[in-house]
Design a protein around this motif. Sequence first.
Motif, PDB file in Angstrom:
ATOM      1  N   HIS A 325     -49.904 -29.897  11.422  1.00  0.00           N
ATOM      2  CA  HIS A 325     -51.064 -29.015  11.357  1.00  0.00           C
ATOM      3  C   HIS A 325     -52.323 -29.879  11.288  1.00  0.00           C
ATOM      4  O   HIS A 325     -52.443 -30.738  10.412  1.00  0.00           O
ATOM      5  N   CYS A 397     -42.487 -17.567  12.223  1.00  0.00           N
ATOM      6  CA  CYS A 397     -42.962 -16.428  11.433  1.00  0.00           C
ATOM      7  C   CYS A 397     -42.926 -16.734   9.942  1.00  0.00           C
ATOM      8  O   CYS A 397     -43.831 -16.332   9.197  1.00  0.00           O
ATOM      9  N   HIS A 399     -43.321 -19.661   8.657  1.00  0.00           N
ATOM     10  CA  HIS A 399     -44.435 -20.595   8.420  1.00  0.00           C
ATOM     11  C   HIS A 399     -45.770 -19.857   8.395  1.00  0.00           C
ATOM     12  O   HIS A 399     -46.634 -20.164   7.557  1.00  0.00           O
ATOM     13  N   TRP A 400     -45.946 -18.886   9.286  1.00  0.00           N
ATOM     14  CA  TRP A 400     -47.232 -18.189   9.368  1.00  0.00           C
ATOM     15  C   TRP A 400     -47.428 -17.196   8.220  1.00  0.00           C
ATOM     16  O   TRP A 400     -48.460 -17.194   7.558  1.00  0.00           O
ATOM     17  N   TRP A 416     -56.906 -16.994   8.136  1.00  0.00           N
ATOM     18  CA  TRP A 416     -55.562 -17.314   8.601  1.00  0.00           C
ATOM     19  C   TRP A 416     -55.082 -16.337   9.678  1.00  0.00           C
ATOM     20  O   TRP A 416     -54.239 -16.686  10.515  1.00  0.00           O
ATOM     21  N   VAL A 420     -53.233 -17.448  13.235  1.00  0.00           N
ATOM     22  CA  VAL A 420     -51.948 -16.947  13.723  1.00  0.00           C
ATOM     23  C   VAL A 420     -52.100 -16.341  15.119  1.00  0.00           C
ATOM     24  O   VAL A 420     -51.260 -16.559  16.007  1.00  0.00           O
ATOM     25  N   GLU A 423     -52.315 -19.179  17.552  1.00  0.00           N
ATOM     26  CA  GLU A 423     -51.005 -19.808  17.761  1.00  0.00           C
ATOM     27  C   GLU A 423     -50.151 -18.998  18.736  1.00  0.00           C
ATOM     28  O   GLU A 423     -49.509 -19.555  19.634  1.00  0.00           O
TER      29      GLU A 423
END
Length: 603
Positions: A325, A397, A399-400, A416, A420, A423
């Motif tokens: 990241h 999913c 992780h997010w 955030w 997402v 991503e």
Amino acid sequence: MQLVSNLRRLPVGERVCTLKAMPLNLAQKIELRKLAGDVNSNLLIDRESPCYSILYVNIVRTWRLLLSGLAFLGSLRLWQTQLKLLGGRFGTPVLSYFLFLRTLLLFNILLLLVNGMFLVFPQALDPPAYNSSLHTYSGLHLLTGEGYVSHSVMFYGYYGNTLPGQSCGPAEPEPKVSSAHDIAYQSVCDGVGGPQMAPVAYNIPLSYFFTIVTGLFITCIILVCSISRSFGRSFRVFPSRGKLAETVFCCWDFKVTKKLSVQRQSENISIQLKEQLSEQMCCERGHSFVQRLRLQRVRLLAWAVCLASVFLSGCATYFLAEHMHPDQRLMANVEVDVLRESHLLVLPAVVSSINLLLPGLFHLISRVERYDSPLVATYVSIFRNLLLKVSVLGTLCYHWLWRIASEPESYSLQCWENFVGQELYRLILMDFFCTIINTFTGEFLWRLFSNGVLKRGRRPVFDISWHAVELIYGQTLTWLGVFFAPLLPVVQLIKLLLLFYIKKHSLILNCEGPRKPWRASHMTTVFMALLCFPSFLGAATCVTYTIWTPSSACGPFRNTTTPLEAQKLLWQMVDTSTNPKLFWFSHLVESPLFLFLAAGVFL
């Protein structure tokens, strides 16, 4: 002439029946009908006929015109001619793939219309204030979703939280340095309290919540109905055992007269006969006990290798998502902006490469397993590719929604939800690029190598299992990201349109039909079932979990506990005393009994 005079004395119905019973060809019957009828009147209506007979003939003619009009409208369906060509040349497995692609296209058009009319268009009419000098334009923005793209109606952070009876001026941006997708729009209220001004006409937070939920709900209903209809066509209670005889004696359409249409119909019937004969031959084969035992050992070893590779792929995805990241504080230095945006493409590129390379390993393993039925081999390949996609996407999913959503500060993220959405946007684009690479290398270059170097004169076979699971994977990404990026269905729509024409031309130029013809009568049903579970239900579960997840300091639900709690605050601010309909509707929606009954009826 005596025959003509006798026909003229008969009513219209008896005249037609008499002409049908005569041992004459069609041209002679048409000539007799013209001579028996009045030239100045309609050929099917006699002046001496009673009124009810004339009315009956008019009703029949109108009904026939209506049916012909409906048939004409059916011929205007999207890609109908191209699908007939592909089905007649390559068989039902390839046809089922393109039919499935068209179905996904319609799903994305539905989501685009719902989100566009009730969410994107109202917000675009009242855009928030944005300081464009904070960002410079770069071509990488279209790939990464950063910069100007992140501050558009594409992503969650653009939408404001303007409430009824409330209007706020733009707030000053925070002095801390953050990334492009973290500079949230502060032109709307940061809470439910603020200076009271004239009421606004549209409630963006309420619209955002109900538009996304309604779009997914309508999609679920259509998906369930499509599965039911497809299941009814594919699996019948009393199937016909004389299917081969029906194909031989009853399959030709004598209304077809054009040379090209006759050729296509002949190819289609030939493919159907090959598929049915191949299916019967596969059922008649047998193996000895020693051969079956040897095959079972080989297949167990193959499954162990496949499951191990899937597990390692999930672990590699988790490691990349956690440790690669990019540090958002690097945005303070403009010189490394391009480096950071390129760094954002590493995870989508690696994930797409895994999804591209491992199915090739699965294909090589399936050749060692030596399945007699191509249908069984295809189902096994579909299941393995689906396991790979579920493991990779499930890891992302987690992780997010569990790691980043719970601790966005540790990742230097202020919004955030925007991250997402970006991503998922990058994953869809990278998946499309990898599909193009596979088409160029695995089909075009392999055909040139096979014909020029190996001198085999054989073309590669179109891999139905990999292509179908890729479609399901891309649609799952779209359903997952519709809450974080309401215009993500536009990207998927453009991707599917390009994919159809690219795959169609590559199939005609580079590929050939299955070397062992097989009938994919249930393939469309299997695709729709996999699209429902785990694709749609998994995406709907993640979106539902997001509704209960604490919101960040951006988007329509900023500075509230959860989007669901924000809806209750919105209903409390509505003046239900002056709107009786809103009064009972708000209490009805919050009633557990209503939700329980609605869920029961829906199930």
